[in-house]
Write a protein that holds these residues in place. Structure first.
Motif, PDB file in Angstrom:
ATOM      1  N   ASN A   1       0.816  -1.227   0.000  1.00  0.00           N
ATOM      2  CA  ASN A   1       0.000   0.000   0.000  1.00  0.00           C
ATOM      3  C   ASN A   1       0.847   1.272   0.000  1.00  0.00           C
ATOM      4  OD1 ASN A   1       0.743  -0.448   2.549  1.00  0.00           O
ATOM      5  ND2 ASN A   1      -1.292  -0.361   3.473  1.00  0.00           N
ATOM      6  N   THR A   2       2.093   1.194   0.505  1.00  0.00           N
ATOM      7  CA  THR A   2       2.971   2.377   0.430  1.00  0.00           C
ATOM      8  C   THR A   2       3.288   2.672  -1.033  1.00  0.00           C
ATOM      9  OG1 THR A   2       3.993   1.638   2.470  1.00  0.00           O
ATOM     10  CG2 THR A   2       5.127   3.377   1.279  1.00  0.00           C
TER      11      THR A   2
ATOM     12  N   THR B   1      -2.129   9.681   8.189  1.00  0.00           N
ATOM     13  CA  THR B   1      -1.977   9.290   6.788  1.00  0.00           C
ATOM     14  C   THR B   1      -0.850   8.265   6.666  1.00  0.00           C
ATOM     15  OG1 THR B   1      -0.319  10.988   6.425  1.00  0.00           O
ATOM     16  CG2 THR B   1      -2.625  11.623   6.056  1.00  0.00           C
ATOM     17  N   ASP B   2      -0.711   7.688   5.474  1.00  0.00           N
ATOM     18  CA  ASP B   2       0.398   6.760   5.241  1.00  0.00           C
ATOM     19  C   ASP B   2       1.734   7.455   5.463  1.00  0.00           C
ATOM     20  OD1 ASP B   2      -1.309   4.771   4.690  1.00  0.00           O
ATOM     21  OD2 ASP B   2      -1.102   4.863   2.500  1.00  0.00           O
ATOM     22  N   ASP B   3       1.805   8.735   5.063  1.00  0.00           N
ATOM     23  CA  ASP B   3       3.045   9.496   5.260  1.00  0.00           C
ATOM     24  C   ASP B   3       3.376   9.614   6.751  1.00  0.00           C
ATOM     25  OD1 ASP B   3       3.696   9.881   2.692  1.00  0.00           O
ATOM     26  OD2 ASP B   3       3.058  11.975   2.563  1.00  0.00           O
TER      27      ASP B   3
ATOM     28  N   THR C   1       1.583   1.641  -3.773  1.00  0.00           N
ATOM     29  CA  THR C   1       0.425   2.074  -4.563  1.00  0.00           C
ATOM     30  C   THR C   1       0.014   3.512  -4.202  1.00  0.00           C
ATOM     31  OG1 THR C   1      -0.949   0.867  -3.011  1.00  0.00           O
ATOM     32  CG2 THR C   1      -0.561  -0.194  -5.105  1.00  0.00           C
ATOM     33  N   SER C   2       0.134   3.861  -2.909  1.00  0.00           N
ATOM     34  CA  SER C   2      -0.261   5.239  -2.590  1.00  0.00           C
ATOM     35  C   SER C   2       0.749   6.241  -3.146  1.00  0.00           C
ATOM     36  CB  SER C   2      -0.489   5.428  -1.089  1.00  0.00           C
ATOM     37  OG  SER C   2       0.714   5.275  -0.401  1.00  0.00           O
ATOM     38  N   THR C   3       2.025   5.850  -3.203  1.00  0.00           N
ATOM     39  CA  THR C   3       3.030   6.726  -3.834  1.00  0.00           C
ATOM     40  C   THR C   3       2.697   6.920  -5.311  1.00  0.00           C
ATOM     41  OG1 THR C   3       4.717   5.926  -2.325  1.00  0.00           O
ATOM     42  CG2 THR C   3       5.512   6.975  -4.325  1.00  0.00           C
TER      43      THR C   3
ATOM     44  N   GLU D   1      -0.225   6.517  -6.786  1.00  0.00           N
ATOM     45  CA  GLU D   1      -1.461   7.318  -6.936  1.00  0.00           C
ATOM     46  C   GLU D   1      -1.176   8.797  -6.759  1.00  0.00           C
ATOM     47  OE1 GLU D   1      -4.363   5.782  -4.212  1.00  0.00           O
ATOM     48  OE2 GLU D   1      -4.465   3.894  -5.326  1.00  0.00           O
ATOM     49  N   ARG D   2      -0.372   9.104  -5.747  1.00  0.00           N
ATOM     50  CA  ARG D   2      -0.078  10.513  -5.490  1.00  0.00           C
ATOM     51  C   ARG D   2       0.659  11.142  -6.677  1.00  0.00           C
ATOM     52  NH1 ARG D   2       4.027  13.348  -4.242  1.00  0.00           N
ATOM     53  NH2 ARG D   2       5.427  11.627  -3.764  1.00  0.00           N
TER      54      ARG D   2
ATOM     55  N   SER E   1       4.624   6.292   7.987  1.00  0.00           N
ATOM     56  CA  SER E   1       5.958   5.996   7.494  1.00  0.00           C
ATOM     57  C   SER E   1       7.015   6.829   8.246  1.00  0.00           C
ATOM     58  CB  SER E   1       5.946   6.259   5.992  1.00  0.00           C
ATOM     59  OG  SER E   1       7.171   6.575   5.529  1.00  0.00           O
TER      60      SER E   1
END
Ligand SMILES: [Fe+2]
Length: 509
Positions: free
Chosen positions: A110-111, A275-277, A113-115, A117-118, A280
């Protein structure tokens, strides 16, 4: 125009395949791979890609080289750097060079894929804005987001540097809570250790410091999973048992794969969810701190085991010669009293505590025939004895833990007028702690009975010390000695060790 293709550049086939599989799971996208930086740059020149993922450490051309090359012919093509945690500082620098983001190994789907997507979202927006000629405004907005992210990364780097400079684990509790709350912008944070079935909160911001049972609670699940856990808004706050009205996340600290501490963060200042950020950033901080704490524990184990071995060595030297029994302990105690009067730093007092004890450790290298000779020594035998500061220094040198203690061991027979040994240093060239030890050592030798003479009285020994001011001893140190309990005659040498609470090595104070 979208080309729906990523490029993965990595010299490690497993990482290459894994990352490309994860990227292929993004709907409608394909992935190209290159096994080194040079081939990767060639592909990037010849084909169109949405994002390039490049490993940081590669032979011939590394990730930084790839980034620079790609920027030279396509400055708008996003480059994401892939790195191991140990090279995270380098990754931060690469971002400063213009990389769009970095991801760390091992990968979290998910890290990634979210990178993606962003970046794709920002890219799409950028493309649209370019068409609408609002390019400047968009760039400014994206730049400000990037700036905020960089600020956080810089803060994280500063925090990590600070944590890495702390060598005592209990001294980390306060800064980790303060820094984590500052980094994640939360109102509540707590750090505690896992011990005897309880989560014992040691330091907290906005939360009460208390002991919470682990069995059957949120903490048990967290400790078993060994991974961070984010509580849902419908759950209760594990710290208060009151239903949560805001985001709550907890992180375990692992040492040798065992959870030994937990960090909880909750109630973001802006009311948003983590958030994921955020996760992390917090994970990087937690992992770095856990590593520091593990190193501290290992350091202490190694240090204590060395200290015990050296103590055993001193005991064995003193056991050879009953007339010098407890000499090292007494010399250390007198020297400490002088250090108190002279207001020395804690670091110097610590060096005296252990170095004073070790000062004659080099005598282990002097043969019994010389060391234990009851009568007068010949000049050749005196030369042998004069070797003991150098032998002692050589024993401590490879251990690397005791730089100040080595000064004491090597220089405690130097004389203020330069007539001492082994290096003939004079005046201020001799470290102050060694000048202190010289007075303490001489006083104890004179007031102790030896096979060839009886002990001097306190007054006789003092007169001898004063007669040698500016020759053997530093005036300042002798003046200080006269103000100490032993030097002033207030405390007898027999009472001294007991009063200091120093453990006698031979079982007698
Ligand atoms: Fe000595």
């Amino acid at each position: 125009m979208n080309c729906n293709k990523f490029l993965v550049i990595d010299d490690d086939p497993i990482t290459r395949q894994l990352l490309s599989e994860i990227l292929c799971s993004v709907d409608g996208f394909e992935t190209d791979v290159a096994c080194n930086g040079i081939l990767g740059v060639e592909k990037a020149r010849e084909n169109k890609y949405e994002i390039i993922f490049t490993d940081l450490s590669m032979p011939e051309m590394n990730g930084l080289g790839v980034l620079k090359e790609v920027q030279s012919f396509n400055p708008h093509l996003p480059v994401v750097v892939v790195t191991g945690l140990s090279t995270i500082d380098v990754a931060i620098n690469v971002m400063k060079e213009g990389a769009n983001d970095f991801i760390t190994k091992p990968f979290k789907v998910n890290t990634i894929t979210s990178t993606v997507e962003r970046i794709l979202g920002e890219k799409k927006l950028l493309d649209q804005m370019r068409v609408r000629a609002n390019y400047q405004e968009t760039v400014e907005r994206l730049n400000s987001e990037l700036f905020k992210k960089l600020q956080k990364i810089n803060l994280l780097q500063a925090i990590n540097t600070e944590i890495n400079a702390i060598y005592e684990n209990s001294a980390i509790y306060q800064p980790i809570v303060e820094m984590a709350s500052k980094l994640l912008l939360v109102r509540e944070a707590s750090f505690g250790i896992v011990e005897d079935g309880y989560f014992k909160i040691k330091k907290a911001v906005g939360v009460k410091e208390k002991d919470l049972p682990i069995k059957g609670t949120f903490f048990e699940t967290l400790i078993k999973s060994k991974s961070y856990y984010m509580a849902n808004p419908m759950e209760v706050n594990p710290l208060t048992n009151i239903p949560l009205e805001y985001s709550f996340v907890a992180f375990p600290f692992l040492v040798k794969d065992e959870v030994f501490a937990l960090l909880t963060l909750s109630n973001k200042v802006d009311g948003s969810s983590f958030t994921d950020d955020d996760i992390s950033l917090a994970l990087t901080l937690v992992n770095n701190t856990a590593l520091r704490m593990e190193n501290n524990v290992l350091y202490e184990i190694v240090y204590n085991s060395l200290v015990n071995s050296l103590r055993a060595l001193v005991i064995s030297i003193e056991a050879r010669d009953p007339y010098t029994r407890d000499h090292s302990e007494r010399v250390m105690a007198y020297a400490l009293q002088i250090a108190e009067v002279l207001n020395l730093s804690d670091e110097e007092k610590d060096a005296i505590k252990f170095g004073g004890y070790l000062h004659d450790i080099g005598k282990i290298g002097i043969r019994d025939g010389v060391l234990l000779k009851p009568g007068r020594l010949t000049e050749a035998e005196m030369d042998d004895i004069r070797q003991h500061p150098v032998i002692g220094d050589n024993i401590l040198k490879p251990l690397m833990f005791f730089p100040k203690e080595r000064e004491l061991v090597r220089y405690h027979h130097e004389h203020y007028d330069g007539s001492g040994y082994p290096d003939g240093l004079a005046g201020e060239q001799i470290p102050l702690i060694a000048r202190i030890l010289a007075v303490a050592d001489a006083y104890d030798a004179m007031t102790s009975t030896r096979p060839y003479r009886l002990a001097m009285s306190h007054e006789q020994a003092l007169a001898e010390v004063m007669r040698n001011v500016n020759r053997q001893f530093d005036q300042k140190v002798v003046d200080a000695f006269l103000q100490t309990p032993v030097g002033s005659g207030v405390e007898s040498k027999e009472d001294l060790l007991t009063s200091l609470g120093v453990e006698s090595i031979n079982g007698k104070a």
